[in-house]
Motif scaffolding. Structure first.
Motif, PDB file in Angstrom:
ATOM      1  N   MET A 111      25.220 -10.898 -25.019  1.00  0.00           N
ATOM      2  CA  MET A 111      24.453 -11.064 -23.793  1.00  0.00           C
ATOM      3  C   MET A 111      23.828 -12.452 -23.813  1.00  0.00           C
ATOM      4  SD  MET A 111      21.191  -8.856 -22.432  1.00  0.00           S
ATOM      5  CE  MET A 111      22.190  -7.471 -21.985  1.00  0.00           C
ATOM      6  N   ASN A 112      23.927 -13.134 -22.690  1.00  0.00           N
ATOM      7  CA  ASN A 112      23.404 -14.500 -22.638  1.00  0.00           C
ATOM      8  C   ASN A 112      21.880 -14.528 -22.462  1.00  0.00           C
ATOM      9  OD1 ASN A 112      22.719 -14.456 -19.819  1.00  0.00           O
ATOM     10  ND2 ASN A 112      24.856 -14.821 -19.323  1.00  0.00           N
ATOM     11  N   THR A 113      21.319 -15.676 -22.781  1.00  0.00           N
ATOM     12  CA  THR A 113      19.859 -15.855 -22.735  1.00  0.00           C
ATOM     13  C   THR A 113      19.305 -15.665 -21.332  1.00  0.00           C
ATOM     14  OG1 THR A 113      20.011 -17.394 -24.580  1.00  0.00           O
ATOM     15  CG2 THR A 113      17.989 -17.442 -23.296  1.00  0.00           C
ATOM     16  N   GLU A 114      20.040 -16.149 -20.325  1.00  0.00           N
ATOM     17  CA  GLU A 114      19.567 -16.007 -18.943  1.00  0.00           C
ATOM     18  C   GLU A 114      19.406 -14.535 -18.567  1.00  0.00           C
ATOM     19  OE1 GLU A 114      21.328 -16.691 -14.490  1.00  0.00           O
ATOM     20  OE2 GLU A 114      21.833 -18.182 -16.015  1.00  0.00           O
ATOM     21  N   ARG A 115      20.360 -13.721 -18.957  1.00  0.00           N
ATOM     22  CA  ARG A 115      20.285 -12.286 -18.625  1.00  0.00           C
ATOM     23  C   ARG A 115      19.141 -11.617 -19.381  1.00  0.00           C
ATOM     24  NH1 ARG A 115      25.091  -7.864 -18.538  1.00  0.00           N
ATOM     25  NH2 ARG A 115      23.981  -6.385 -17.253  1.00  0.00           N
ATOM     26  N   ARG A 116      18.969 -11.965 -20.645  1.00  0.00           N
ATOM     27  CA  ARG A 116      17.850 -11.404 -21.419  1.00  0.00           C
ATOM     28  C   ARG A 116      16.515 -11.780 -20.774  1.00  0.00           C
ATOM     29  NH1 ARG A 116      19.091  -9.628 -26.772  1.00  0.00           N
ATOM     30  NH2 ARG A 116      21.213 -10.207 -27.328  1.00  0.00           N
ATOM     31  N   THR A 117      16.414 -13.015 -20.325  1.00  0.00           N
ATOM     32  CA  THR A 117      15.197 -13.484 -19.667  1.00  0.00           C
ATOM     33  C   THR A 117      14.949 -12.705 -18.379  1.00  0.00           C
ATOM     34  OG1 THR A 117      15.474 -15.675 -20.621  1.00  0.00           O
ATOM     35  CG2 THR A 117      14.045 -15.506 -18.688  1.00  0.00           C
ATOM     36  N   ARG A 118      16.000 -12.482 -17.602  1.00  0.00           N
ATOM     37  CA  ARG A 118      15.872 -11.722 -16.353  1.00  0.00           C
ATOM     38  C   ARG A 118      15.427 -10.284 -16.628  1.00  0.00           C
ATOM     39  NH1 ARG A 118      20.924 -12.139 -14.382  1.00  0.00           N
ATOM     40  NH2 ARG A 118      21.461  -9.979 -14.716  1.00  0.00           N
ATOM     41  N   ILE A 119      15.987  -9.685 -17.676  1.00  0.00           N
ATOM     42  CA  ILE A 119      15.610  -8.310 -18.041  1.00  0.00           C
ATOM     43  C   ILE A 119      14.150  -8.259 -18.482  1.00  0.00           C
ATOM     44  CG2 ILE A 119      15.991  -6.494 -19.754  1.00  0.00           C
ATOM     45  CD1 ILE A 119      19.017  -7.200 -19.509  1.00  0.00           C
ATOM     46  N   ALA A 120      13.736  -9.210 -19.303  1.00  0.00           N
ATOM     47  CA  ALA A 120      12.343  -9.243 -19.757  1.00  0.00           C
ATOM     48  C   ALA A 120      11.392  -9.457 -18.582  1.00  0.00           C
ATOM     49  CB  ALA A 120      12.156 -10.344 -20.802  1.00  0.00           C
ATOM     50  N   ALA A 121      11.786 -10.297 -17.632  1.00  0.00           N
ATOM     51  CA  ALA A 121      10.952 -10.527 -16.447  1.00  0.00           C
ATOM     52  C   ALA A 121      10.850  -9.267 -15.604  1.00  0.00           C
ATOM     53  CB  ALA A 121      11.516 -11.680 -15.619  1.00  0.00           C
ATOM     54  N   SER A 122      11.964  -8.563 -15.446  1.00  0.00           N
ATOM     55  CA  SER A 122      11.967  -7.311 -14.694  1.00  0.00           C
ATOM     56  C   SER A 122      11.030  -6.293 -15.339  1.00  0.00           C
ATOM     57  CB  SER A 122      13.387  -6.751 -14.620  1.00  0.00           C
ATOM     58  OG  SER A 122      13.393  -5.473 -14.026  1.00  0.00           O
ATOM     59  N   PHE A 123      11.118  -6.183 -16.651  1.00  0.00           N
ATOM     60  CA  PHE A 123      10.241  -5.266 -17.380  1.00  0.00           C
ATOM     61  C   PHE A 123       8.781  -5.666 -17.201  1.00  0.00           C
ATOM     62  CE2 PHE A 123       7.912  -3.845 -21.116  1.00  0.00           C
ATOM     63  CZ  PHE A 123       8.235  -2.498 -21.139  1.00  0.00           C
ATOM     64  N   GLY A 124       8.511  -6.958 -17.251  1.00  0.00           N
ATOM     65  CA  GLY A 124       7.153  -7.457 -17.111  1.00  0.00           C
ATOM     66  C   GLY A 124       6.523  -7.174 -15.759  1.00  0.00           C
ATOM     67  N   MET A 125       7.352  -6.954 -14.749  1.00  0.00           N
ATOM     68  CA  MET A 125       6.844  -6.662 -13.404  1.00  0.00           C
ATOM     69  C   MET A 125       6.562  -5.173 -13.201  1.00  0.00           C
ATOM     70  SD  MET A 125       8.948  -9.242 -10.902  1.00  0.00           S
ATOM     71  CE  MET A 125      10.574  -8.766 -11.453  1.00  0.00           C
ATOM     72  N   GLN A 126       6.872  -4.349 -14.185  1.00  0.00           N
ATOM     73  CA  GLN A 126       6.637  -2.912 -14.077  1.00  0.00           C
ATOM     74  C   GLN A 126       5.220  -2.600 -14.564  1.00  0.00           C
ATOM     75  OE1 GLN A 126       9.815  -0.383 -15.576  1.00  0.00           O
ATOM     76  NE2 GLN A 126      11.209  -2.126 -15.491  1.00  0.00           N
ATOM     77  N   GLY A 127       4.297  -2.555 -13.628  1.00  0.00           N
ATOM     78  CA  GLY A 127       2.896  -2.331 -13.967  1.00  0.00           C
ATOM     79  C   GLY A 127       2.649  -1.050 -14.749  1.00  0.00           C
ATOM     80  N   LEU A 128       3.448  -0.025 -14.492  1.00  0.00           N
ATOM     81  CA  LEU A 128       3.252   1.239 -15.208  1.00  0.00           C
ATOM     82  C   LEU A 128       3.508   1.065 -16.701  1.00  0.00           C
ATOM     83  CD1 LEU A 128       2.582   4.233 -15.205  1.00  0.00           C
ATOM     84  CD2 LEU A 128       4.995   4.692 -14.736  1.00  0.00           C
ATOM     85  N   MET A 129       4.487   0.229 -17.049  1.00  0.00           N
ATOM     86  CA  MET A 129       4.772   0.013 -18.472  1.00  0.00           C
ATOM     87  C   MET A 129       3.564  -0.600 -19.171  1.00  0.00           C
ATOM     88  SD  MET A 129       7.801   1.243 -18.946  1.00  0.00           S
ATOM     89  CE  MET A 129       7.616   2.396 -17.589  1.00  0.00           C
ATOM     90  N   THR A 130       2.899  -1.517 -18.495  1.00  0.00           N
ATOM     91  CA  THR A 130       1.678  -2.112 -19.051  1.00  0.00           C
ATOM     92  C   THR A 130       0.588  -1.056 -19.181  1.00  0.00           C
ATOM     93  OG1 THR A 130       2.220  -4.246 -18.060  1.00  0.00           O
ATOM     94  CG2 THR A 130      -0.078  -3.891 -18.692  1.00  0.00           C
ATOM     95  N   THR A 131       0.424  -0.249 -18.156  1.00  0.00           N
ATOM     96  CA  THR A 131      -0.587   0.811 -18.173  1.00  0.00           C
ATOM     97  C   THR A 131      -0.348   1.793 -19.320  1.00  0.00           C
ATOM     98  OG1 THR A 131      -0.896   0.642 -15.788  1.00  0.00           O
ATOM     99  CG2 THR A 131      -1.586   2.706 -16.817  1.00  0.00           C
ATOM    100  N   LEU A 132       0.920   2.114 -19.566  1.00  0.00           N
ATOM    101  CA  LEU A 132       1.266   3.059 -20.635  1.00  0.00           C
ATOM    102  C   LEU A 132       1.184   2.429 -22.025  1.00  0.00           C
ATOM    103  CD1 LEU A 132       4.383   4.832 -19.062  1.00  0.00           C
ATOM    104  CD2 LEU A 132       2.055   5.730 -19.249  1.00  0.00           C
ATOM    105  N   GLY A 133       1.161   1.103 -22.096  1.00  0.00           N
ATOM    106  CA  GLY A 133       1.151   0.416 -23.388  1.00  0.00           C
ATOM    107  C   GLY A 133       2.547   0.247 -23.964  1.00  0.00           C
TER     108      GLY A 133
END
Length: 68
Positions: A1-23
């Motif tokens: 998997m290329n770096t650009e795709r990993r970055t996009r996935i990490a950014a997508s995860f970072g926008m999920q407020g519930l994940m932050t709330t859950l820890g």
């Protein structure tokens, strides 16, 4: 998997407020596979002391949405 795709996935995860709330945190990303770690917390438990199924289901849903 290329770096650009990993970055996009990490950014997508970072926008999920519930994940932050859950820890939750993004633990592993590979082609077609995402692992999300959810540390145990009493705040996420049900009446018998186990992690609430709603929290677990949210993690599964987040993994499915994040891997794209």
């Amino acid at each position: 998997m290329n770096t650009e795709r990993r970055t996009r996935i990490a950014a997508s995860f970072g926008m999920q407020g519930l994940m932050t709330t859950l820890g939750a945190r993004l633990a592993f990303v590979s082609e077609g596979e995402v692992h999300i770690a959810l540390p145990f917390s009493d705040r996420l438990s049900q009446q018998h002391g186990y992690v609430h199924a709603g929290a677990i289901t949210s993690i599964a849903d987040g993994a499915c949405a994040t891997r794209r």
